[in-house]
Design a protein around this motif. Structure first.
Motif, mmCIF file in Angstrom:
data_model
loop_
_atom_site.group_PDB
_atom_site.id
_atom_site.type_symbol
_atom_site.label_atom_id
_atom_site.label_comp_id
_atom_site.label_asym_id
_atom_site.label_seq_id
_atom_site.Cartn_x
_atom_site.Cartn_y
_atom_site.Cartn_z
ATOM 1 N N LYS A 107 0.844 -1.188 0.000
ATOM 2 C CA LYS A 107 0.000 0.000 0.000
ATOM 3 C C LYS A 107 0.883 1.243 0.000
ATOM 4 O O LYS A 107 1.983 1.227 0.547
ATOM 5 C CB LYS A 107 -0.903 0.016 1.242
ATOM 6 C CG LYS A 107 -1.956 1.103 1.229
ATOM 7 C CD LYS A 107 -2.936 0.931 2.385
ATOM 8 C CE LYS A 107 -4.050 1.960 2.274
ATOM 9 N NZ LYS A 107 -5.024 1.811 3.346
ATOM 10 N N THR A 149 0.399 5.336 1.020
ATOM 11 C CA THR A 149 -0.536 6.269 1.648
ATOM 12 C C THR A 149 0.093 7.639 1.841
ATOM 13 O O THR A 149 1.311 7.773 1.963
ATOM 14 C CB THR A 149 -1.018 5.771 3.029
ATOM 15 O OG1 THR A 149 0.087 5.761 3.933
ATOM 16 C CG2 THR A 149 -1.636 4.400 2.962
ATOM 17 N N GLU A 189 4.695 5.262 2.857
ATOM 18 C CA GLU A 189 3.818 6.297 3.417
ATOM 19 C C GLU A 189 4.523 7.641 3.584
ATOM 20 O O GLU A 189 5.722 7.704 3.822
ATOM 21 C CB GLU A 189 3.233 5.841 4.756
ATOM 22 C CG GLU A 189 4.269 5.598 5.837
ATOM 23 C CD GLU A 189 3.698 4.974 7.092
ATOM 24 O OE1 GLU A 189 2.721 5.493 7.656
ATOM 25 O OE2 GLU A 189 4.262 3.943 7.519
#
Length: 173
Positions: free
Chosen positions: A5, A7, A87
């Motif tokens: 992921k 972010t 992130e």
């Protein structure tokens, strides 16, 4: 390694300015449905053992050092690469506007018996401790903290909970 992921924290309007780059290596250690995690009293959350890789270290050396320091793990063996969580978050450093944190997760095997941990002063002050816990209980707990928007909630809980849920789905039988 696959990207789990990417972010950008809700308080960041754009990825510009002075960016502090931080590379971390984190261990996934399973024993059935139990997982080796760190509980931090200050933030009331569960997180993966691991942390910042020193400039002179490669990822695996940093991972083994961090697992040993934080949990007392011995004979750390990397079984497989798991994924990267990328992130951007607000910086708490005076000389930067943002932190770009890249966390590399690895599935590891360790000796059954844990030795003594060697926590840093701030980790001790935050009430960090090692725990074997059912992964589903750790997920439930972290999700409850997020839902309640506890004042003590740290910036890492969403990353940790996302990866815990993925690990439970993909690796726990």
């Amino acid at each position: 390694m696959r990207l789990l992921k990417k972010t950008i924290h809700k308080d960041i309007e754009n990825i510009e300015g002075r960016i502090y780059e931080r590379i971390a290596a984190r261990g996934i250690v399973l024993k059935g449905s139990k997982i080796l995690l760190l509980y931090t009293k200050r933030y009331n959350d569960y997180s993966f053992p691991g942390g910042g890789v020193d400039p002179h270290e490669d990822l695996i050396t940093g991972l083994k050092r961090e697992l040993s320091e934080e949990t007392g793990a011995t004979n750390v063996e990397v079984i497989q690469e798991y994924g990267i969580f990328d992130e951007y978050r607000p910086s708490y450093y005076d000389d930067s506007d943002l932190i770009h944190m890249t966390s590399y997760f690895y599935v590891c095997k360790i000796d059954e018996k844990l030795g003594n941990s060697n926590l840093e002063d701030y980790e001790i002050a935050n009430g960090m401790s090692t725990i074997w816990i059912d992964i589903h209980e750790a997920i439930r707990h972290n999700k409850e903290v997020i839902a309640n928007k506890e004042d003590s909630m740290g910036l890492s809980i969403e990353r940790e909970t996302f990866v815990l849920e993925l690990v439970a789905k993909e690796l726990v039988k």
